[in-house]
Design an enzyme around this catalytic site. Structure first.
Site, mmCIF file in Angstrom:
data_model
loop_
_atom_site.group_PDB
_atom_site.id
_atom_site.type_symbol
_atom_site.label_atom_id
_atom_site.label_comp_id
_atom_site.label_asym_id
_atom_site.label_seq_id
_atom_site.Cartn_x
_atom_site.Cartn_y
_atom_site.Cartn_z
ATOM 1 N N ASP A 15 0.851 -1.111 0.117
ATOM 2 C CA ASP A 15 -0.087 0.076 -0.069
ATOM 3 C C ASP A 15 0.544 1.730 0.160
ATOM 4 O OD1 ASP A 15 -2.284 -1.680 0.194
ATOM 5 O OD2 ASP A 15 -2.627 -1.064 2.200
ATOM 6 N N HIS B 237 4.108 -7.235 -0.168
ATOM 7 C CA HIS B 237 3.635 -9.093 -1.236
ATOM 8 C C HIS B 237 4.092 -9.296 -2.508
ATOM 9 C CE1 HIS B 237 -0.146 -9.637 2.152
ATOM 10 N NE2 HIS B 237 0.378 -8.058 2.192
ATOM 11 N N SER C 83 7.924 2.992 4.597
ATOM 12 C CA SER C 83 9.495 3.175 3.974
ATOM 13 C C SER C 83 9.362 3.172 2.595
ATOM 14 C CB SER C 83 10.210 2.292 4.761
ATOM 15 O OG SER C 83 11.679 2.376 4.026
#
Length: 436
Positions: free
Chosen positions: A179, A280, A392
């Protein structure tokens, strides 16, 4: 007849509740004191411990407040610039120079220690809701009730409810691994394979991924001789001069004549502190190599990207490289201030931001080759790979189908389906390609 009702009984109940919470606070204090003693090698005076809790509490509140205020200021500044169609240019300032003098790695380790202290059960929902309000986190997606996250660290790397991040099922689709916000994306065409950090400054992909990278470079006829020399260079010799080789041209991958031409693409995604922090797999692929670069821990916000040279190359990072059906795949998880800890689910024993006695930028990365242990680590699209302990940046570098012949305009060709500044979530399409 009038009866007088005694108020003692409810008072006893209230007093018992206060005593119960008081015991929780005492337990919380003792855990903080124990944690501090472990950091100081087990030697801390009782007088020092008595000031630890209010000091830690005040420091945490001030840090959260400063982060929130800074985020609001930066968001407003960036939004105003976008509305005016402006783009910030690279311009080093005094703050960037000052940051180089701070012990950011040690500060990040202490922040990690603070977030690992267990919070009293009754206090947890208040702490996590306050964080969510400050950084716009969606608590409805959390897989567990808030009072089951024992520490801030557990809350940061929380998993989501099943179905919260549906993965695009299209087999000819590359999905977002995180995200975040799309900072940069495109195709690497120019010599040196440079990625623009901000307008006016770029960094090389080979420096980001490492000198021994499997990175396939786009070649020209006059670079074949250099590529053959590099391929014949002994590995031991390249390790001794890592800093020098990283500035030179990396190995060139010469595709088979019968295979379709493939371009080299990149995408940079920034995760805010309130975002979902797990990484992911963007596609089905085989992870062959892991590299850990123990670098600095500068912040990676918008201001840092336009004031600190080679920000992503300087910072600590974990790089995964391998192969998918269309060729090379590389993912770089960039650490930042207070985010020195990068967890790798496929290698739980990896530890980042470890204390060091000396620091050299030229030291080679710690490397592990999964291929020598079998066939590498196979990951499916959407599988969890890693996690940040806060927000990050992730840099994705990959090969994808591209048609360069005017006669084959209908053949397979990759194209991004995102825009600069777009918000994206795990499982949503970054790009697609279609076979004729």
């Amino acid at each position: 007849m009038k009866f007088r009702v005694s108020q003692k009984f409810p008072m006893f109940i209230h007093q018992a509740t206060l005593n119960h919470r008081h015991l929780h606070l005492i337990s919380f204090v003792r855990k903080l004191q124990t944690s501090r003693a472990s950091v100081n090698g087990g030697s801390s005076s009782s007088q020092g411990n008595s000031f630890l809790v209010p000091g830690a509490t005040v420091a945490t509140i001030l840090m959260l407040g400063a982060l929130h205020a800074r985020r609001l200021y930066d968001d407003k500044k960036v939004e105003d610039a976008r509305e005016k169609g402006l783009e910030f240019e690279f311009h080093p300032d005094v703050k960037a120079t000052f940051l180089q003098l701070l012990p950011l790695r040690s500060i990040s380790r202490y922040w990690g220690l603070l977030t690992s202290v267990e919070i009293p059960v009754w206090l947890r929902p208040y702490v996590y809701r306050a964080w969510a309000r400050a950084f716009h986190s969606n608590l409805e997606e959390a897989a567990m009730p808030l009072d089951e996250y024992a520490t801030l660290r557990d809350f940061f790397v929380r998993s989501l409810k099943e179905g919260s991040r549906p993965i695009d099922p299209d087999p000819r689709c590359l999905v977002s691994p995180v995200d975040g916000i799309i900072l940069r994306f495109g195709e690497l065409k120019a010599a040196g394979a440079m990625i623009e950090q901000v307008k006016g400054f770029s960094y090389s992909v080979s420096s980001l991924l490492g000198a021994n990278s499997l990175l396939p470079m786009i070649t020209e006829e006059n670079t074949h001789a250099e590529s053959s020399e590099l391929e014949n260079t002994p590995k031991d010799q390249s390790n001794k001069s890592w800093w020098r080789v990283s500035l030179a041209s990396p190995k060139v991958w010469d595709p088979v004549a019968s295979s379709p031409m493939k371009g080299l693409f990149y995408c940079v995604i920034y995760l805010k502190p309130g975002d979902y922090h797990r990484i992911h797999s963007p596609i089905d692929w085989n992870v062959l190599v892991r590299r850990h670069f123990s670098g600095r821990l500068f912040p990676v916000n918008e201001r840092a990207t336009r004031t600190i040279r080679n920000l992503y190359v300087e910072n600590e990072r974990v790089v995964l490289e391998g192969q998918w059906q269309e060729g090379f795949m590389g993912i770089a998880a960039i650490g930042a201030t207070n985010i020195g800890s990068i967890e790798l689910f496929i290698e739980p024993e990896l530890r980042t931001n470890r204390p060091r006695k000396k620091f050299f930028h030229s030291e080679p990365p710690e490397e592990r080759i999964y291929e020598s242990e079998g066939v590498g680590v196979m990951l499916k699209k959407g599988d969890e790979m890693a996690a940040f302990n806060m927000g990050s940046t992730v840099v994705l570098v990959f090969q994808a189908p591209v048609s360069r012949s005017p006669k084959n305009q209908g053949s397979s060709e990759f194209s991004f389906c995102i825009g600069k500044g777009d918000r994206i979530r795990v499982g949503e399409a970054l790009g697609r390609w279609h076979d004729s």
